[in-house]
Enzyme design. Structure first.
Site, PDB file in Angstrom:
ATOM      1  N   ASP A  10       0.872  -1.163   0.000  1.00 37.21           N
ATOM      2  CA  ASP A  10       0.000   0.000   0.000  1.00 37.21           C
ATOM      3  C   ASP A  10       0.919   1.226   0.000  1.00 37.21           C
ATOM      4  OD1 ASP A  10      -2.337   1.714   0.578  1.00 37.21           O
ATOM      5  OD2 ASP A  10      -1.450   1.837   2.580  1.00 37.21           O
ATOM      6  N   ASP A  12      -0.197   5.170   0.945  1.00 36.14           N
ATOM      7  CA  ASP A  12      -0.478   6.140   2.001  1.00 36.14           C
ATOM      8  C   ASP A  12      -0.571   5.452   3.362  1.00 36.14           C
ATOM      9  OD1 ASP A  12      -0.771   8.472   0.306  1.00 36.14           O
ATOM     10  OD2 ASP A  12      -2.631   7.573  -0.400  1.00 36.14           O
TER      11      ASP A  12
END
Length: 225
Positions: A10, A12
């Protein structure tokens, strides 16, 4: 059977601490539509979701047209903020550059991204940090249903040609861990992001620093530096 391994990140809250930019862009977006500001906790709670889904949660009273305007306003604002900040915008978390370099130096380990960002937003961020070309597969919200739907991970596996058992998904939110479970990929939850550790219930492992993250990756995928 290939001996390739795939480590999917991922973005953020996992690779970069983007909360300052996200909050600032959300403020600009809601101001542009003359809407009351959502509270900080609510904004950070939707990080990882695709923007249309996120805005529906933050402004459920709006119709589709106004929510679309809000999404576009956020995209413009976020892009401008990242360009203004350059490499200082959304800084990489401590230890992440070293971890990426270490993983990138292992012949049979490939790196990927599965993010709620748009293609433009991800490209801008990777360029700012000199990470263009680091990831062999980059799955973004433009092309898939929102997390926790597993479409991003299925596409990443197809891109590289590995089985789910030869991959790991690393993220900071329940959406990441739920997506990983749905795809049959072990999920490693990190505690330095935007969801509390108690929310990462579907994670195979939960780690609190990059040393622990490296150890978990090596253990699950049975690789060594």
């Amino acid at each position: 059977m290939t001996d390739l391994k795939l480590v999917i990140f991922d973005v953020d809250g996992t690779l970069v601490d983007s909360q300052g930019d996200i909050l600032a862009a959300m403020t600009r977006a809601f101001d542009s539509q003359d809407l009351p500001q959502p509270v900080r906790e609510d904004v950070l709670g939707i990080v990882g979701l695709s923007l249309p889904v996120a805005m529906e949660r933050l402004a459920p009273q709006l119709g589709v047209v106004r929510r679309t305007h809000l999404v576009e306003a956020y995209k413009r604002s976020y892009s401008a903020i990242v360009k203004e900040g350059g490499a200082m915008a959304s800084p990489l978390y401590p230890g992440i550059p070293e971890l990426l370099n270490r993983l990138g130096g292992i012949d049979n380990v490939l790196l990927g991204v599965a993010t709620g960002k748009s293609r433009k937003g991800l490209t801008t961020l990777l360029n700012a940090h000199g990470l263009t070309g680091r990831f062999v597969t980059t799955q973004v919200a433009d092309d898939h249903p929102s997390k926790p739907h597993p479409a991003m991970l299925y596409a990443a596996l197809d891109d590289v040609g590995v089985e789910a058992s030869q991959a790991v998904m690393i993220g900071d939110t329940s959406y990441d861990m739920d997506m990983a479970e749905a795809a049959g990929i072990p999920g490693i939850g990190v505690t330095w992001g935007y969801h509390p550790a108690t929310a990462l219930t579907n994670a195979a492992r939960v780690v609190s620093d990059t040393a622990g993250l490296q150890a978990a990756i090596f253990d699950i995928l049975e690789v060594s530096a």
